[in-house]
Design a protein around this motif. Structure first.
Motif, mmCIF file in Angstrom:
data_model
loop_
_atom_site.group_PDB
_atom_site.id
_atom_site.type_symbol
_atom_site.label_atom_id
_atom_site.label_comp_id
_atom_site.label_asym_id
_atom_site.label_seq_id
_atom_site.Cartn_x
_atom_site.Cartn_y
_atom_site.Cartn_z
ATOM 1 N N ALA A 73 -19.270 51.043 -39.775
ATOM 2 C CA ALA A 73 -19.735 52.202 -40.548
ATOM 3 C C ALA A 73 -20.184 53.320 -39.618
ATOM 4 C CB ALA A 73 -20.869 51.790 -41.486
ATOM 5 N N VAL A 74 -20.905 52.975 -38.553
ATOM 6 C CA VAL A 74 -21.374 53.982 -37.591
ATOM 7 C C VAL A 74 -20.181 54.637 -36.894
ATOM 8 C CG1 VAL A 74 -22.615 54.295 -35.401
ATOM 9 C CG2 VAL A 74 -23.670 53.015 -37.278
ATOM 10 N N GLU A 75 -19.181 53.850 -36.514
ATOM 11 C CA GLU A 75 -17.987 54.412 -35.879
ATOM 12 C C GLU A 75 -17.297 55.410 -36.805
ATOM 13 O OE1 GLU A 75 -15.285 51.453 -34.297
ATOM 14 O OE2 GLU A 75 -16.988 50.368 -33.424
ATOM 15 N N GLN A 76 -17.160 55.059 -38.070
ATOM 16 C CA GLN A 76 -16.543 55.968 -39.033
ATOM 17 C C GLN A 76 -17.351 57.256 -39.152
ATOM 18 O OE1 GLN A 76 -16.401 53.654 -42.604
ATOM 19 N NE2 GLN A 76 -14.653 52.424 -41.954
ATOM 20 N N LEU A 77 -18.665 57.107 -39.297
ATOM 21 C CA LEU A 77 -19.523 58.285 -39.443
ATOM 22 C C LEU A 77 -19.512 59.149 -38.190
ATOM 23 C CD1 LEU A 77 -22.517 56.675 -41.348
ATOM 24 C CD2 LEU A 77 -20.905 58.384 -42.249
ATOM 25 N N GLU A 78 -19.371 58.527 -37.033
ATOM 26 C CA GLU A 78 -19.288 59.294 -35.786
ATOM 27 C C GLU A 78 -17.994 60.109 -35.758
ATOM 28 O OE1 GLU A 78 -20.492 58.595 -31.177
ATOM 29 O OE2 GLU A 78 -19.321 56.990 -32.117
ATOM 30 N N ARG A 79 -16.885 59.490 -36.140
ATOM 31 C CA ARG A 79 -15.600 60.212 -36.193
ATOM 32 C C ARG A 79 -15.650 61.365 -37.195
ATOM 33 N NH1 ARG A 79 -13.360 54.998 -36.095
ATOM 34 N NH2 ARG A 79 -12.932 55.112 -38.317
ATOM 35 N N MET A 80 -16.411 61.173 -38.273
ATOM 36 C CA MET A 80 -16.497 62.181 -39.336
ATOM 37 C C MET A 80 -17.538 63.265 -39.029
ATOM 38 S SD MET A 80 -16.267 59.280 -42.332
ATOM 39 C CE MET A 80 -16.920 60.244 -43.648
ATOM 40 N N GLY A 81 -18.303 63.106 -37.945
ATOM 41 C CA GLY A 81 -19.255 64.117 -37.536
ATOM 42 C C GLY A 81 -20.640 64.023 -38.155
ATOM 43 N N TYR A 82 -20.984 62.870 -38.724
ATOM 44 C CA TYR A 82 -22.295 62.692 -39.352
ATOM 45 C C TYR A 82 -23.340 62.111 -38.402
ATOM 46 C CZ TYR A 82 -20.188 63.575 -43.917
ATOM 47 O OH TYR A 82 -19.551 64.151 -44.995
ATOM 48 N N VAL A 83 -22.897 61.343 -37.414
ATOM 49 C CA VAL A 83 -23.820 60.753 -36.443
ATOM 50 C C VAL A 83 -23.213 60.881 -35.055
ATOM 51 C CG1 VAL A 83 -24.746 59.061 -38.101
ATOM 52 C CG2 VAL A 83 -22.887 58.394 -36.554
ATOM 53 N N GLU A 84 -24.082 60.710 -34.067
ATOM 54 C CA GLU A 84 -23.625 60.625 -32.686
ATOM 55 C C GLU A 84 -24.407 59.526 -31.998
ATOM 56 O OE1 GLU A 84 -24.341 64.322 -30.709
ATOM 57 O OE2 GLU A 84 -26.465 64.316 -31.168
ATOM 58 N N ARG A 85 -23.756 58.918 -31.014
ATOM 59 C CA ARG A 85 -24.434 57.877 -30.236
ATOM 60 C C ARG A 85 -24.731 58.441 -28.849
ATOM 61 N NH1 ARG A 85 -20.737 52.724 -31.723
ATOM 62 N NH2 ARG A 85 -19.199 54.330 -32.036
ATOM 63 N N ARG A 86 -25.967 58.162 -28.410
ATOM 64 C CA ARG A 86 -26.406 58.613 -27.086
ATOM 65 C C ARG A 86 -27.045 57.440 -26.359
ATOM 66 N NH1 ARG A 86 -30.422 62.962 -29.114
ATOM 67 N NH2 ARG A 86 -29.214 63.768 -30.846
ATOM 68 N N PRO A 87 -27.089 57.509 -25.031
ATOM 69 C CA PRO A 87 -27.746 56.428 -24.279
ATOM 70 C C PRO A 87 -29.209 56.278 -24.706
ATOM 71 C CG PRO A 87 -26.506 57.849 -22.802
ATOM 72 C CD PRO A 87 -26.504 58.515 -24.154
ATOM 73 N N ASN A 88 -29.648 55.038 -24.741
ATOM 74 C CA ASN A 88 -31.041 54.733 -25.066
ATOM 75 C C ASN A 88 -31.882 55.032 -23.824
ATOM 76 O OD1 ASN A 88 -33.519 53.534 -25.601
ATOM 77 N ND2 ASN A 88 -32.632 51.729 -26.564
ATOM 78 N N PRO A 89 -32.852 55.948 -23.912
ATOM 79 C CA PRO A 89 -33.641 56.280 -22.724
ATOM 80 C C PRO A 89 -34.497 55.105 -22.224
ATOM 81 C CG PRO A 89 -34.516 57.411 -24.657
ATOM 82 C CD PRO A 89 -33.248 56.723 -25.073
ATOM 83 N N ARG A 90 -34.768 54.120 -23.079
ATOM 84 C CA ARG A 90 -35.571 52.962 -22.694
ATOM 85 C C ARG A 90 -34.717 51.808 -22.156
ATOM 86 N NH1 ARG A 90 -37.116 54.990 -27.333
ATOM 87 N NH2 ARG A 90 -36.187 53.364 -28.604
ATOM 88 N N ASP A 91 -33.390 51.870 -22.412
ATOM 89 C CA ASP A 91 -32.502 50.805 -21.970
ATOM 90 C C ASP A 91 -31.095 51.396 -21.855
ATOM 91 O OD1 ASP A 91 -30.931 48.577 -21.538
ATOM 92 O OD2 ASP A 91 -31.489 47.557 -23.392
#
Length: 147
Positions: A73-91
């Motif tokens: 679901a997250v991958e789909q939403l990322e392709r559709m421009g609703y979410v983005e994934r970024r590096p976790n600053p704590r890990d």
């Protein structure tokens, strides 16, 4: 009570049927607001997104779905421009999911529609009955989570 229901219908059936009414109103509002590309599986993501970001594992746990299901679901939403994934600053080995500007604009539509649905349901029953239902469901969910 409707003739199609048994004398004492199962609570699960009633919850599912009520949710179908609720979801139809939400879907119609999303479509009208230009978010017609969203699918039911995406509803597992949006309630738990925050400006601070959240991992796919945490999303899956909160939504009570498999990690693989949430990742899709997250991958789909990322392709559709609703979410983005970024590096976790704590890990740095993990990534966090953040709403984009488009993704953040979904919540006001769903929350506004949900409020109107609840207002209508309160008119059909009573504000007190609807609030008692909310309190009972919340208490039940809290107890189940503690087990």
């Amino acid at each position: 009570m409707e003739a199609n229901f048994p004398d004492r219908p199962l609570i699960g059936l009633l919850l599912r049927l009520l949710y179908q009414h609720y979801a139809q109103d939400i879907d119609a509002a999303l479509d009208e607001a230009g978010f017609g590309d969203l699918r039911p599986a995406h509803a597992n993501v949006f309630p738990f997104l925050s400006a601070e970001g959240i991992s796919v594992s945490e999303l899956a746990g909160l939504a009570r779905v498999r990690k693989q299901t949430m990742a899709e679901a997250v991958e789909q939403l990322e392709r559709m421009g609703y979410v983005e994934r970024r590096p976790n600053p704590r890990d740095r080995r993990s990534r966090l999911v953040f709403p984009t500007e488009r993704g953040a604009s979904v919540k006001p539509v769903t929350h506004g529609t949900a409020a109107r649905v609840e207002e209508r349901w309160a008119q059909l029953t009573s504000p007190e009955e609807l609030e008692a239902l909310r309190v009972s469901l919340l208490r039940l969910l809290t107890e189940l989570k503690g087990q």
